[in-house]
Design a protein around this motif. Sequence first.
Motif: not given
Length: 523
Positions: A354-355, A310-312, A359-362, A302-306
Motif C-alpha cells: 500500500d503506497p 487514503s490507505y487501503l 512508515p510509522s504505522k508499518f 482485511l477490513i477496509p479503511s474508514p
Amino acid sequence: MAVCCDLEVDVNGEETFLLDKETICLFSARLSRLFGKSTSAKRNKVIFHDFPGGAGNFELISRFCYNNGKIDINPSNISSLYSAAQFMEMNDSVSGNCNLLGAIEKSIEKIGDWTWSDLLVALKHCQDLQQVATSSGVLERCLDSLVGRLVTNNEASPCASTSSPDSPRFRQSCDTKSAENSKHGFSRAAWWFEDLSVLNPNMIEMLIKSMVSKKVDNVIIGRFLVYYQKSKFYIASSDEKHKVLEIVIDMLHILDPNSISCRSLFGILRVMLNLNISKSSRSKLESMIGSQLDQATLDNLLIPSPHGTSYLYDVNLVLKFLKAFLRGDRQLSPIRTKKVGTLIDLYIAEVAPDPCLKPSKFLALITALPDSARDSCDELYHAIDIYLEVHAGLSEDEKMKICCAPNYEKLSTEACIHLSQNAKFRSKSVVQALTSRLKGTNYSENKGKAKKDEAGEQAVVYTGKLEISADNEKLREHLQGMQCRVMELEEVCKKMQTQMAKFMKSKAAAANATPRLMPRFCS
C-alpha cells in the motif's frame, strides 16, 4: 334505561369519554375526592394529560366500572390495569366490595402458573409500560418465571458449553437432539430464540442479565444475541439499529469470553463499521475480538479503511486488536502467541504494497509482537523488502528503524542469501544497524565509533562482524560481499594509521640524521 352522562373526560388529548360521574366515582378514590359531594346537574369535565396507557387503557377502566367491578385480569391487560388502577386510586371503592389493585396483586402472585405463551404476551405489554410493570412486580416475576423454565427444563444447554457455536461439531451435536425443533429448524437448545426476539432492546438487556444470574449456558445466550441482532436488523430503523447493536455488544461483553466465536464477533464488527455506535461499545467489541485474535483469519483482518482515508486497510483497528490480545493474554501462551504472529505476518505482507501506508504505522505493525511470537522472520523480512521497494522515498532514519525490526538470527539460509544481495539494505546506516543487530549490540552504541586523520577526514570503523556457520562457505561469501564497502573503509583507515606512525618516527629521526626521501603513504 337512560344513562346519565354528566362527566366528560379528555384522556391525553387522544379521545373524550362521556360517562356517568356516580358510576366512575364509585370505584375511583381520585375522582370521588375531586368532586366530593357535589350534586350539580352541570356536566363536569376532567382533562388527563398523563394517563398511563392512553385512551385505550382508560376505556378498559371504564368497562370495569360499568361492569360493577368485574373484569378478567389476564396476561394481556395486567400491566395496563395496574397502571390505570394506581393512577385512579382504585385500591378501595365507596361500596367497599371491590379492590381492583388488590385483585391485580393476587394475579401477579400466580404468574408462576402461567403458560409460556402467557409470559410472552405479558412481557410484550410490559415493554410499553416498563416503569409501571417494574414497580408492580409484573416484569420481574415474568422474567424470573420465563428464565426459570429454561434452567429447570435444561432446554437452554443440551450441548457442551465448551464447543464453539459455529463449529461443525457443535451444530452436529445440537442437530442430533433436534426431534423437538421449532418450525425454523433451530436445535432444541434454541427453540425459544424466535419467541424472545420480538422484545425491545431494553427488555432484552433485562432478560440477559437475568439469564446470566441464573447460570444459563453462556454459549446459548451468545447465540441468541447474534440471532437477535440479525433478526432485528431486517426491519429496524437506523436509530433502532444503533440501540440493538449497542445492547448486543454490551451483553456479549458480560458473558464468558469463549461463549461466542471469533467469526461471529467479526460479523458484528462489519455491521458496526457502518453505524456510529458509542465509543464504549466499540471498545468492548475490539477487546472481545482481541482476546480471540488467535482464532481469526486473514480475511477477517482485511477490513477496509474508514471513509475519507487514503490507505487501503484499517491498520489502526488491527493494532487495537493486537493491544487487546497482549493485554488479555498475560501468560503469553506460546501456542496462541505464535498463531497470532503467523497471522500478523500474513497481514503485514498484504498491507506492505500500500503506497499510502505511513512508515510509522508499518513500523508499529512489525514491532507490535514480542520476538517469541515468531520462530522464523522470513515472512516479515520479505514484507519489509516489499515495503521498501514501494516506498523508495523513505529517509535513512526511517529505513534504519524498519530494517532493525526483524530478528535476523531467525532468517532461513535462503532468506540470508537474499538479504546479502539486497541493494535496499546496503546504505551505510542500514548496514551498520544490521551488523549491530546480528551482533546483538545497540545501534546507537556503534554509531559514533570513528577516528579522524590529520586532514580532518572521518572514517567510520564498524566493529560488528557477521557471524555465520563455518560449514557454509558460500553463504559466508555472500554475506561478506554485503559489507565489502565498509570493510574497504576499515582497511584504508588501518593503512593510514600504520603509515602515519612510520612517518612520525622518520620525522623524529631526521632531526639527527641525514635527510632522505619521505616514504609513500600508501603502496
